[in-house]
Motif scaffolding. Structure first.
Motif, mmCIF file in Angstrom:
data_model
loop_
_atom_site.group_PDB
_atom_site.id
_atom_site.type_symbol
_atom_site.label_atom_id
_atom_site.label_comp_id
_atom_site.label_asym_id
_atom_site.label_seq_id
_atom_site.Cartn_x
_atom_site.Cartn_y
_atom_site.Cartn_z
ATOM 1 N N ASP A 2 0.829 -1.194 0.000
ATOM 2 C CA ASP A 2 0.000 0.000 0.000
ATOM 3 C C ASP A 2 0.869 1.253 0.000
ATOM 4 O O ASP A 2 1.995 1.258 0.510
ATOM 5 C CB ASP A 2 -0.920 0.020 1.216
ATOM 6 N N ASP A 12 -12.834 13.158 0.364
ATOM 7 C CA ASP A 12 -13.172 11.851 -0.185
ATOM 8 C C ASP A 12 -12.111 11.522 -1.235
ATOM 9 O O ASP A 12 -11.914 12.285 -2.182
ATOM 10 C CB ASP A 12 -14.564 11.895 -0.821
ATOM 11 N N GLY A 27 -11.571 6.276 -5.624
ATOM 12 C CA GLY A 27 -11.151 4.891 -5.798
ATOM 13 C C GLY A 27 -9.793 4.552 -5.224
ATOM 14 O O GLY A 27 -9.379 3.387 -5.277
ATOM 15 N N ALA A 28 -9.085 5.525 -4.659
ATOM 16 C CA ALA A 28 -7.776 5.222 -4.070
ATOM 17 C C ALA A 28 -7.915 4.380 -2.809
ATOM 18 O O ALA A 28 -6.958 3.747 -2.372
ATOM 19 C CB ALA A 28 -7.034 6.509 -3.744
ATOM 20 N N ASP A 29 -9.097 4.387 -2.207
ATOM 21 C CA ASP A 29 -9.369 3.606 -0.991
ATOM 22 C C ASP A 29 -8.378 3.992 0.117
ATOM 23 O O ASP A 29 -7.584 3.175 0.595
ATOM 24 C CB ASP A 29 -9.286 2.111 -1.280
ATOM 25 N N ALA A 30 -8.471 5.246 0.539
ATOM 26 C CA ALA A 30 -7.567 5.764 1.571
ATOM 27 C C ALA A 30 -8.000 5.284 2.954
ATOM 28 O O ALA A 30 -9.181 5.063 3.217
ATOM 29 C CB ALA A 30 -7.552 7.280 1.529
ATOM 30 N N TYR A 31 -7.016 5.129 3.833
ATOM 31 C CA TYR A 31 -7.293 4.733 5.213
ATOM 32 C C TYR A 31 -6.178 5.251 6.107
ATOM 33 O O TYR A 31 -5.169 5.785 5.637
ATOM 34 C CB TYR A 31 -7.426 3.217 5.340
ATOM 35 N N ARG A 59 -2.702 6.481 4.099
ATOM 36 C CA ARG A 59 -2.345 5.327 3.278
ATOM 37 C C ARG A 59 -3.394 5.156 2.182
ATOM 38 O O ARG A 59 -4.522 5.636 2.298
ATOM 39 C CB ARG A 59 -2.325 4.045 4.127
ATOM 40 N N TYR A 60 -3.016 4.457 1.104
ATOM 41 C CA TYR A 60 -3.999 4.125 0.065
ATOM 42 C C TYR A 60 -3.678 2.750 -0.506
ATOM 43 O O TYR A 60 -2.523 2.339 -0.580
ATOM 44 C CB TYR A 60 -4.034 5.181 -1.041
ATOM 45 N N ARG A 61 -4.749 2.044 -0.902
ATOM 46 C CA ARG A 61 -4.622 0.668 -1.375
ATOM 47 C C ARG A 61 -4.495 0.563 -2.894
ATOM 48 O O ARG A 61 -3.896 -0.367 -3.405
ATOM 49 C CB ARG A 61 -5.822 -0.155 -0.901
ATOM 50 N N HIS A 62 -5.094 1.489 -3.616
ATOM 51 C CA HIS A 62 -5.160 1.362 -5.075
ATOM 52 C C HIS A 62 -4.389 2.490 -5.752
ATOM 53 O O HIS A 62 -4.556 3.668 -5.422
ATOM 54 C CB HIS A 62 -6.619 1.395 -5.546
ATOM 55 N N PHE A 68 -7.317 9.181 -9.665
ATOM 56 C CA PHE A 68 -8.656 9.235 -9.071
ATOM 57 C C PHE A 68 -9.011 10.689 -8.790
ATOM 58 O O PHE A 68 -8.166 11.588 -8.885
ATOM 59 C CB PHE A 68 -8.702 8.424 -7.774
#
Length: 717
Positions: free
Chosen positions: A263, A472, A475-479, A500-503, A507
């Motif tokens: 990630d 927001d 699609g990066a799917d941040a956490y 952090r981001y998963r993708h 975006f």
């Protein structure tokens, strides 16, 4: 520039390890003399850097004075490794005002020169520069007990990507100096055809003076110091009212036995337009609640009055304000909020001047009365500024009950900003009151000026431009985003968000916020890219913020094994010193380093790895508690990832600690396969030729243990 070539480069390598990829400043290596194979290095008296960035091109002028403290004349080789991330042109060098002839060596020729120095047992920090071209010039004579002034100038295109410029100047080689430099000064003048937004340094604390939307002057200055890291500057440009830009980093694939982590990490920079139209600026409702108890007598009450008058004088048209003071009782300036007219401000100033310090400290009633005065207006930021120098002594004094009462009394989205004056304050109470409700706590130690602190704070929050922020990341799917709750945005401020981001990919990032009574929506295309060697500081900065958040949870809410385990893991992985990773500073010699960790330990359940508190509860008030509160807040709001510890280095995604004279990778385990590598041997150079990335780690010193491709490489003389 040091006491010996060994210490010269040994000091440099410490700085480089902390700075990540770097270009180098100029330095002089003295040549051997008959009977003196290793002449002493030169001392740098001062180092001045003036930079002008215009239309994306930086012209850098450097001025240095070198002092030869040896009793014989010296000949030296002046080396200036050229920036590796930008094209350099118009390189000019002067010695004592006269042009000096030199030449640029290509990477391969420069590599051979560095290797020759290392074979002479010059320290390995020169490995840091093996992938760069090099300017070399002969400097002779350098008179005994005399000086040489060297000036140089060069131009380069500043790297630019997605609205972000990244300028880097190498200060770290000045750790070669045998003595601290009398002065280091860097000044950068920015001149952009597009409006400047965020101006940020991850390496140094800078002063930014803006001259309109398109010009700014950035400065850093320090005296009696050995610089230990490169000067890095990021600045963003945008025509939008709110500029939003990303810096991203994805760690390279980890070796066997490491912790796989694909990630990415991001740093989001958000800044409002400098000349944002007055119509877009928000009025505010603000209540000032000031302690006038007996303990505030003397200079404290006078400083508090001056600070409060400063805030009153700087209220904006359209603002409303309320004012109350408290000791054993609470006294209001007016029964309700009033518009900030000249007449109301003058009357409030008179009310302030008449206050005297006397009585006890009724914190509960003061907070409740202040909150009652709030009458929310749709879309208008509401704030309460609370200042006290003591513990609750009158009325309700139980902290849990005070907090419960504040929950019931708070109206709308009122932000609470708190000032704790001195060391006799209840940090848990003040931090909960502010942190739970979108504000911050500021602590003013006994030797600090209260007026300066409060006035500086008020200047920052005087003019809100966007409230109730939300992000927001599509699609990066941040956490794991920090801060957990976004503060309001104020004119002249900027916001740093780590996460952090998963993708990976392109975006849309959406920013929402309140402007007046309306919720506005702003969208920005953003590239959540892959690995970028220029942003290696981002993961450690993110980890610093997360550790700060977790430590605050422990400090305010009690022991939690999961949190302790996570703090320990992050601390060891990223080289962040906490009471749970105190082994990182076993050989720390910097004054106050261990004491700061011990203060934090005293405020935590069980005291971390320093042990318990002898049966006593963790400190909530007193010098250690205030020190701990300030440390935790600094971590939670960190803009720079440098912990300042001499015995911990973070290099290219790895953390090393100094133990028994060996820089040891924290990923090392004794049961790992080991491979011995003799420093400066043929095997050593062959390994570097095969695995060039090892140079960053080997640059730490002659004794290094680094985990690489499933085995431990043990470098020693």
């Amino acid at each position: 520039m040091g006491s010996s070539i060994r210490s010269l480069i040994g000091a440099l390598l410490l700085a480089l390890a902390g700075a990540g990829a770097a270009c180098a400043d100029g330095f002089i290596i003295p040549e051997p003399l008959p009977g003196v194979p290793r002449p002493p290095n030169l001392t740098v008296k001062y180092h001045h850097v003036d930079v002008e960035v215009r239309n994306g091109v930086a012209t850098t002028h450097v001025d240095q004075v070198f002092l030869n403290e040896f009793h014989r004349d010296l000949e030296g080789t002046y080396l200036f490794p050229l920036p590796g991330d930008a094209a350099v042109s118009d390189f000019t060098l002067w010695v004592d005002g006269k042009p000096l002839t030199g030449r640029v060596l290509a990477k391969e020729e420069a590599r051979r020169l560095y290797e020759s120095y290392l074979r002479r047992k010059v320290d390995p920090a020169l490995l840091e520069y093996v992938d760069r071209d090099l300017f070399r010039a002969r400097v002779f004579p350098i008179p005994a007990k005399g000086e040489r002034r060297i000036a140089l100038q060069y131009s380069q295109v500043v790297p630019f990507d997605a609205g972000v410029y990244a300028y880097r100047y190498p200060l770290d080689t000045e750790r070669f100096s045998a003595r601290p430099l009398q002065e280091v000064a860097v000044r950068v003048r920015l001149d952009s055809p597009k409006p400047l937004k965020a101006i940020y340094s991850p390496s140094h604390e800078i002063d930014v003076q803006r001259q309109g939307e398109q010009r700014a002057t950035v400065s850093y200055e320090q005296k009696q110091v050995r610089p230990d890291k490169d000067f890095q500057l990021y600045f963003t440009v945008s025509e939008a009212d709110f500029g939003l830009n990303l810096l991203t980093h994805v760690p390279p694939a980890m070796e066997k036995g490491g912790r796989p982590d694909k990630d990415g990490f991001f740093l989001l920079l958000l800044a409002p337009k400098t000349g944002l139209a007055e119509s877009r600026r928000l009025p505010k409702d603000i209540t000032f609640v000031f302690d006038t108890s007996g303990s505030m007598s003397g200079p404290k009450i006078e400083q508090a009055k001056k600070a409060l008058n400063f805030a009153l004088d700087n209220l904006n048209p359209g603002d409303r304000f309320a004012l109350l003071t408290f000791s054993g009782d609470v006294e209001r300036f007016r029964p309700e909020m009033v518009p900030a007219t000249p007449e109301a401000v003058a009357a409030a100033r008179k009310f302030v001047e008449e206050r005297q310090a006397r009585g006890g400290t009724n914190i509960n009633d003061a907070l409740l009365e202040g909150l009652k005065l709030q009458r929310p207006r749709p879309g208008i930021p509401a704030m309460l500024v609370f200042l006290t120098d003591g513990l609750p002594t009158v009325g309700i004094t139980e902290v849990k009950q005070i907090l419960a009462n504040v929950v019931k009394a708070r109206v709308g989205e009122t932000r609470l900003f708190v000032f704790g004056v001195g060391d006799d304050v209840h940090t848990h109470l003040l931090d909960r009151v502010s942190g739970d409700y979108g504000g911050t706590s500021e602590y003013v130690r006994p030797d600090e000026d209260l007026e300066v602190k409060v006035s500086s704070f008020y200047t920052k929050i005087a003019t809100p431009v966007l409230a109730n922020l939300e992000l927001d990341f599509g699609g990066a799917d941040a956490y794991d985003v920090y801060p957990k709750r976004l503060p309001d945005l104020f004119a002249g401020s900027q916001l740093l968000v780590l996460g952090r981001y998963r993708h990976r990919g392109r975006f849309t990032v959406t920013l929402r916020g309140a402007v007046g009574g309306d919720t506005r929506r702003f969208t920005y295309p953003a590239d959540f890219a892959g690995e970028d060697s220029g942003t290696t500081f981002v993961p450690r900065l993110w980890a610093t913020r997360k550790v700060g958040f977790l430590l605050d949870e422990l400090r305010l809410h009690g022991e939690n094994k999961e949190l302790v385990d996570e703090i320990t893991r992050l601390g060891m992985e990223y080289g962040i010193v906490t009471p749970y990773t105190s082994s990182l500073v076993e050989e720390e010699t910097r004054p106050g380093a261990r004491e700061a960790v011990q203060d934090l330990a005293a405020a935590l359940p069980q005291g971390g790895s320093f042990g318990g508190h002898g049966g006593a509860a963790p400190a909530a008030s007193g010098p250690a508690a205030v020190s701990a509160a300030r440390q935790v807040r600094a971590a939670k709001e960190a803009a720079r990832a440098d912990g300042g510890y001499q015995s911990v280095r973070h290099v290219e995604g790895k953390t090393f600690r100094l133990s028994d004279g060996v820089w040891t990778d924290t990923a090392y385990r004794p049961e790992m396969p080991r491979r011995a590598v003799s420093f400066a041997s043929d095997d050593y150079f062959a390994l570097l030729a095969k695995e060039p990335k090892l140079a960053r780690y080997f640059a730490l010193g002659e004794r290094v243990i680094v985990v690489w491709q499933g085995e431990a490489l043990v470098v020693a003389p």
